[in-house]
Design an enzyme around this catalytic site. Structure first.
Site, PDB file in Angstrom:
ATOM      1  N   ASP A 150       0.806  -1.300   0.047  1.00 55.36           N
ATOM      2  CA  ASP A 150      -0.060  -0.065   0.046  1.00 55.36           C
ATOM      3  C   ASP A 150       0.897   1.212  -0.104  1.00 55.36           C
ATOM      4  OD1 ASP A 150      -2.149  -1.444  -0.213  1.00 55.36           O
ATOM      5  OD2 ASP A 150      -2.921  -1.127   2.089  1.00 55.36           O
ATOM      6  N   ASP A 201      -4.108   9.688   5.100  1.00 57.89           N
ATOM      7  CA  ASP A 201      -4.154  10.682   6.325  1.00 57.89           C
ATOM      8  C   ASP A 201      -3.329  11.714   6.302  1.00 57.89           C
ATOM      9  OD1 ASP A 201      -2.031   9.203   7.285  1.00 57.89           O
ATOM     10  OD2 ASP A 201      -3.257   7.826   7.813  1.00 57.89           O
ATOM     11  N   ARG A 225       6.365  12.673  23.896  1.00 60.01           N
ATOM     12  CA  ARG A 225       5.624  13.597  24.665  1.00 60.01           C
ATOM     13  C   ARG A 225       4.343  14.007  24.131  1.00 60.01           C
ATOM     14  NH1 ARG A 225      10.507  18.260  25.227  1.00 60.01           N
ATOM     15  NH2 ARG A 225      12.061  16.905  25.980  1.00 60.01           N
ATOM     16  N   THR A 283      -9.108   2.227   7.115  1.00 60.67           N
ATOM     17  CA  THR A 283      -8.418   1.153   7.195  1.00 60.67           C
ATOM     18  C   THR A 283      -6.944   0.988   7.540  1.00 60.67           C
ATOM     19  OG1 THR A 283      -8.261   0.665   4.856  1.00 60.67           O
ATOM     20  CG2 THR A 283     -10.548  -0.011   6.127  1.00 60.67           C
TER      21      THR A 283
END
Length: 294
Positions: A72, A147, A157, A187
């Site tokens: 992918d 994304d 942090r 997904t």
């Protein structure tokens, strides 16, 4: 007679298995007598074969089908290069999960032959556009099929930021970051972060917090037309990173704004006939395959 005039070939070079599949695919396409162009990097695993070589910019202009051999990640890289161009993308899986590259290596001749004969399904996927603003000017811009993620990088942090959707204040959050996911990316990393699975046809964007410092913070799904704006808090004592598909990143500083919108550029994926999103989920995610019949 092929449904496509010119086919571009891209492969991930790090894997011996991928190189084997590339050679197998090239031999098959040669017998089909299609016009074949090799990506510049991909051509290095086929030295002396004499096939025409082209940059990705040239492939976008000359090809009507791009075949990606790899995982992918390879397809995500291709997606950013070919989004917005009239070219179709077909994936042959040589990675691990393979949600986007859905032809298995042992089906290369059968499934690719079906596609060339016109037996395939097309599916349009939208991308996300990310822009980092500093003092009112654009610092960087990026595209993501899966994304856009804001995170602290190598530091363990929490970071602090404010979230606005369509200029409406949503919350100030302290967390390990935030995943802004398209339906395609639901997904992927967003799923690991506890986000919802979205059907690829949805016009929606999911916002998935990473380990937020409050138990009440949950993923939010908003309209695909939404303008998502993050303001990096002045309270941060580090420089959060903004990453697109895990492959390109920009370092921010306190006061920067990150604006994420649905890109005008779309990508057309090709699947063999009979492709079914839910079947892919069952196979890749290990869902029970019982139909419920007794």
């Amino acid at each position: 007679m092929s449904s496509f005039n010119t086919i571009g070939l891209i492969g991930r070079l790090a894997s011996a298995n991928t190189q084997y599949s590339i050679n197998r695919l090239v031999n098959f396409l040669s017998k089909r007598k299609v016009k074949l162009l090799l990506d510049e990097e991909t051509s290095t695993v086929l030295p002396g074969e004499g096939y025409p070589v082209a940059s990705r910019v040239e492939l976008a202009k000359k090809c009507d089908l791009i075949i990606v051999v790899g995982g992918d990640g390879s397809l995500l890289s291709a997606a950013r290069a070919f989004a917005g161009h009239p070219v179709n993308i077909l994936g042959i899986n040589r990675g691990r999960l393979g949600f986007l590259t859905d032809i298995s290596p042992d089906e290369i001749e059968t499934k690719v032959s079906e596609v060339l004969d016109g037996k395939y399904q097309t599916e349009e996927r939208f991308l996300l556009n990310s822009e980092v603003m500093r003092d009112g000017e654009a610092l960087s811009e990026g595209l993501a099929l899966n994304d856009v993620v804001i995170h602290p990088g190598k530091f363990i942090r929490m970071i602090e930021f404010e979230l606005y959707i369509n200029n409406e204040f949503v919350y100030r959050q302290r967390s390990d970051g935030l995943i802004i996911s398209s339906p395609t990316g639901s997904t992927a990393y967003a799923l690991s972060g506890g986000g919802p699975i979205m059907h690829p046809n949805l016009d929606a964007i999911a916002l998935v917090p990473l380990y937020p410092h409050t138990l009440s913070s949950r993923p939010i799904v908003v309209a695909g037309s939404s303008v998502i704006r993050l303001i990096v808090s002045e309270q941060n004592n580090l420089n959060p990173l903004v990453t697109c598909d895990g492959q390109s990143q920009t370092m921010t500083q306190p006061g920067d704004e990150v604006i994420i919108t649905k890109s005008e550029k779309a990508l057309t994926l090709i699947h063999p006939e009979g492709h079914n999103f839910y079947e892919t989920c069952r196979t890749k995610l290990g869902w029970a395959s019982d139909t419920g019949n007794t």
